[in-house]
Write a protein that holds these residues in place. Structure first.
Motif, PDB file in Angstrom:
ATOM      1  N   ARG A 188     -14.684  -0.024 -41.486  1.00 33.58           N
ATOM      2  CA  ARG A 188     -14.377   0.976 -40.465  1.00 33.58           C
ATOM      3  C   ARG A 188     -15.073   2.295 -40.822  1.00 33.58           C
ATOM      4  O   ARG A 188     -15.028   2.735 -41.979  1.00 33.58           O
ATOM      5  N   LEU A 189     -15.703   2.877 -39.836  1.00 36.66           N
ATOM      6  CA  LEU A 189     -16.233   4.232 -39.962  1.00 36.66           C
ATOM      7  C   LEU A 189     -15.317   5.172 -39.183  1.00 36.66           C
ATOM      8  O   LEU A 189     -15.031   4.939 -38.005  1.00 36.66           O
ATOM      9  N   ARG A 190     -14.866   6.213 -39.848  1.00 31.67           N
ATOM     10  CA  ARG A 190     -14.015   7.215 -39.200  1.00 31.67           C
ATOM     11  C   ARG A 190     -14.820   8.519 -39.145  1.00 31.67           C
ATOM     12  O   ARG A 190     -14.978   9.219 -40.151  1.00 31.67           O
ATOM     13  N   VAL A 191     -15.346   8.791 -37.969  1.00 34.40           N
ATOM     14  CA  VAL A 191     -16.243   9.928 -37.775  1.00 34.40           C
ATOM     15  C   VAL A 191     -15.423  11.149 -37.350  1.00 34.40           C
ATOM     16  O   VAL A 191     -14.598  11.067 -36.432  1.00 34.40           O
ATOM     17  N   HIS A 192     -15.686  12.289 -38.001  1.00 36.07           N
ATOM     18  CA  HIS A 192     -14.900  13.506 -37.761  1.00 36.07           C
ATOM     19  C   HIS A 192     -15.664  14.497 -36.899  1.00 36.07           C
ATOM     20  O   HIS A 192     -16.888  14.652 -37.020  1.00 36.07           O
ATOM     21  N   ASN A 206     -18.177  16.798 -30.723  1.00 32.26           N
ATOM     22  CA  ASN A 206     -17.769  15.494 -30.189  1.00 32.26           C
ATOM     23  C   ASN A 206     -17.986  14.371 -31.211  1.00 32.26           C
ATOM     24  O   ASN A 206     -19.127  13.999 -31.521  1.00 32.26           O
ATOM     25  N   ALA A 207     -16.895  13.824 -31.735  1.00 34.99           N
ATOM     26  CA  ALA A 207     -16.982  12.769 -32.749  1.00 34.99           C
ATOM     27  C   ALA A 207     -17.602  11.500 -32.190  1.00 34.99           C
ATOM     28  O   ALA A 207     -18.271  10.752 -32.917  1.00 34.99           O
ATOM     29  N   LEU A 208     -17.407  11.236 -30.904  1.00 34.61           N
ATOM     30  CA  LEU A 208     -17.980  10.045 -30.279  1.00 34.61           C
ATOM     31  C   LEU A 208     -19.504  10.138 -30.255  1.00 34.61           C
ATOM     32  O   LEU A 208     -20.212   9.171 -30.566  1.00 34.61           O
ATOM     33  N   VAL A 209     -20.030  11.310 -29.909  1.00 36.14           N
ATOM     34  CA  VAL A 209     -21.473  11.507 -29.894  1.00 36.14           C
ATOM     35  C   VAL A 209     -22.035  11.400 -31.309  1.00 36.14           C
ATOM     36  O   VAL A 209     -23.116  10.832 -31.529  1.00 36.14           O
ATOM     37  N   SER A 277     -13.167   3.397 -30.823  1.00 41.32           N
ATOM     38  CA  SER A 277     -12.058   4.111 -30.186  1.00 41.32           C
ATOM     39  C   SER A 277     -12.232   5.601 -30.457  1.00 41.32           C
ATOM     40  O   SER A 277     -12.656   6.009 -31.537  1.00 41.32           O
ATOM     41  N   ALA A 278     -11.912   6.397 -29.435  1.00 47.77           N
ATOM     42  CA  ALA A 278     -12.061   7.843 -29.572  1.00 47.77           C
ATOM     43  C   ALA A 278     -10.925   8.521 -28.810  1.00 47.77           C
ATOM     44  O   ALA A 278      -9.759   8.249 -29.068  1.00 47.77           O
ATOM     45  N   SER A 279     -11.252   9.367 -27.868  1.00 38.57           N
ATOM     46  CA  SER A 279     -10.220  10.090 -27.132  1.00 38.57           C
ATOM     47  C   SER A 279      -9.383   9.151 -26.272  1.00 38.57           C
ATOM     48  O   SER A 279      -9.880   8.157 -25.740  1.00 38.57           O
ATOM     49  N   GLU A 280      -8.113   9.501 -26.117  1.00 36.25           N
ATOM     50  CA  GLU A 280      -7.227   8.726 -25.244  1.00 36.25           C
ATOM     51  C   GLU A 280      -7.187   9.314 -23.834  1.00 36.25           C
ATOM     52  O   GLU A 280      -6.542   8.744 -22.950  1.00 36.25           O
ATOM     53  N   ILE A 285     -12.279  16.064 -25.472  1.00 34.70           N
ATOM     54  CA  ILE A 285     -13.352  15.669 -26.387  1.00 34.70           C
ATOM     55  C   ILE A 285     -12.715  15.234 -27.707  1.00 34.70           C
ATOM     56  O   ILE A 285     -11.890  15.956 -28.282  1.00 34.70           O
ATOM     57  N   PRO A 286     -13.070  14.032 -28.208  1.00 35.46           N
ATOM     58  CA  PRO A 286     -12.377  13.500 -29.394  1.00 35.46           C
ATOM     59  C   PRO A 286     -12.798  14.206 -30.680  1.00 35.46           C
ATOM     60  O   PRO A 286     -13.973  14.507 -30.894  1.00 35.46           O
ATOM     61  N   HIS A 287     -11.802  14.431 -31.536  1.00 29.84           N
ATOM     62  CA  HIS A 287     -12.088  14.964 -32.870  1.00 29.84           C
ATOM     63  C   HIS A 287     -12.240  13.844 -33.899  1.00 29.84           C
ATOM     64  O   HIS A 287     -12.721  14.080 -35.004  1.00 29.84           O
ATOM     65  N   ILE A 288     -11.835  12.615 -33.510  1.00 29.41           N
ATOM     66  CA  ILE A 288     -11.978  11.437 -34.364  1.00 29.41           C
ATOM     67  C   ILE A 288     -12.560  10.300 -33.535  1.00 29.41           C
ATOM     68  O   ILE A 288     -12.146  10.084 -32.391  1.00 29.41           O
ATOM     69  N   CYS A 289     -13.507   9.594 -34.101  1.00 28.85           N
ATOM     70  CA  CYS A 289     -14.018   8.369 -33.483  1.00 28.85           C
ATOM     71  C   CYS A 289     -14.057   7.286 -34.543  1.00 28.85           C
ATOM     72  O   CYS A 289     -14.649   7.479 -35.616  1.00 28.85           O
ATOM     73  N   GLU A 290     -13.408   6.160 -34.270  1.00 28.90           N
ATOM     74  CA  GLU A 290     -13.386   5.050 -35.212  1.00 28.90           C
ATOM     75  C   GLU A 290     -14.264   3.911 -34.701  1.00 28.90           C
ATOM     76  O   GLU A 290     -14.155   3.511 -33.545  1.00 28.90           O
TER      77      GLU A 290
END
Length: 425
Positions: A188-192, A206-209, A277-280, A285-290
């Motif tokens: 798993r990569l947890r991008v901040h 944007n963690a997703l970007v 997975s990112a924002s719900e 804009i998500p602060h975490i993207c897994e």
């Protein structure tokens, strides 16, 4: 055999929830009719494992016919028939689990039952296990048996799923036999990043970007090709000479598409990003993207030796890296009584064919036996009536089915292996 498989298919053992006890009870009653004693072992009442045994008289090797009774889900809307009908069409039995792997469950049960009716007395124990929970692996099946009831499943040798299909490679017939398997090592990569309102993207990070280039780097990576004992033997058998991994793959790509498709994933680790997975909420804009990546390591490779390579591929970034699990990655040596039995069976049914050792690109329950007891375990369910490429695309898919002729071939194989390995008469 056809009737038993139909009855097994008609039992819904989709995992979760499994409910494999109903299949275990069906098999227990079927085996009892032939005088084969069996026991049910269950961590919880509705998820029983069946183990049957013909006790050995002494002096022979023991053999386990290993299988599982749970299946993956089926969407009836995608099928031509009811997935739990067990319908027979043009010499094929249709239904969820026909190939994976209630067909092998039925063939194993018929093999041991028919031997018992004929008065077969093995020198070493002949056992049959129909286990729960292989598809999900939540601790109700073989790993639980190995830990809590080791005496029930400890044997010298085991025949399981994993291979057995007949393939024509470079114009020559081969039956594949799996003696090793890759390790399932998802990570798993947890991008901040930094959250913000989607209408003002400039104030956020944007963690997703930020995850996108990491995914692209993984997709573009071409791992180093490596040979192991199985792929060395495989290349020698097909090419008639030892070759380096790159040479073998180039030869396969240039001369036999099926050979290339078979060989390529067995020469290196593989990386397949499969979940994100990112924002719900759409406007946040998500602060975490897994990102979850399906990673398969070669037999014998470890996560410790691979992780630095993966970190180098990913490069610097604001992310965390963690392994989700590590399962499989074991091998059994080539040769010995069970290997000889498989070779002699193939020689009987198709003298011009050879047995080809292969690692499994995925993994099976065999690794639990290898780890717990040092069992020599091979994957071999002979199939020559159904095209192997068709069969591969039906497993876990719609319209799953198996040829009755292949079931018959498997029963012959298991009976032959039982006699040859256990030294019975």
């Amino acid at each position: 055999m056809t009737r038993l498989l139909q009855e097994l298919i008609r039992l819904d053992t989709v995992n979760p929830p499994g409910n494999e006890t109903q299949a275990a009870e069906l098999l227990r009653d079927y085996l009892a009719e032939s005088g084969v004693e069996s026991e049910l072992y269950a961590k919880v009442p509705e998820r029983a494992n069946l183990v049957a045994r013909l006790p050995g008289s002494g002096g022979g090797s023991s053999l386990l016919l290993l299988s599982h009774t749970d299946t993956v889900v089926a969407d009836a809307a995608e099928w031509q028939v009811d997935p739990w009908s067990g319908e027979v069409r043009e010499g094929e039995i249709w239904g969820r689990g026909a190939l994976d792997m209630k067909g092998q469950v039925a063939a194993s049960a018929v093999a041991i039952a028919s031997l018992a009716r004929e008065g077969f007395r093995p020198a070493g124990d002949l056992a049959f296990a129909a286990c729960a929970d292989e598809e999900v692996g939540q601790g109700f099946g073989l790993p639980w048996l190995c830990e809590q009831h080791p005496e029930a499943v400890r044997t010298d040798y085991a025949l399981n799923e994993g291979a057995g299909e007949r393939m024509a490679l470079f114009g020559r017939p081969f039956y594949l036999c799996s003696s090793a398997e890759k390790m399932s090592s998802p990570f798993r990569l947890r991008v901040h990043g930094r959250a913000g309102h989607a209408s003002v993207p400039g104030i956020a990070d944007n963690a997703l970007v930020k995850a996108a280039p990491l995914i692209e780097r993984l997709a573009a990576h071409r791992p180093e090709l490596q040979l192991g004992p199985e792929t060395q033997a495989m290349i020698q058998a097909v090419a008639g000479q030892p070759l380096e991994a790159t040479e073998a793959l180039e030869l396969a790509r240039g001369g036999d598409e099926l050979a290339a498709e078979l060989l390529e994933p067995l020469l290196s680790l593989t990386l397949s990003p499969t979940m994100i997975s990112a924002s719900e909420r759409r406007n946040v804009i998500p602060h975490i993207c897994e990102v979850v990546v399906d990673c398969r390591l070669l037999p014998g490779q470890t996560q410790a030796e691979v992780e630095p390579v993966l970190r180098e591929v990913l490069g610097e970034g604001d992310y965390d890296f963690e392994w989700v699990e590590g399962r499989g990655g074991t091998r059994s040596p080539l040769g010995g009584p069970l290997w000889d039995a498989i070779e002699s069976f193939v020689a009987q049914v198709e003298p011009e064919a050879s047995v080809l050792p292969v690692p499994v690109a995925g993994f099976t329950d065999s690794h639990w036996l290898r780890d717990a007891f040092g069992t020599v375990a091979y994957g071999f369910f002979p199939m020559r009536a159904m095209d192997p490429q068709v069969a591969a695309r039906l497993i876990h898919s719609a319209d799953e089915r198996i040829a009755v002729d292949d079931l018959e071939l498997a029963v012959q194989c298991f009976r032959h292996a039982a006699v040859e390995v256990t030294g019975g008469r």
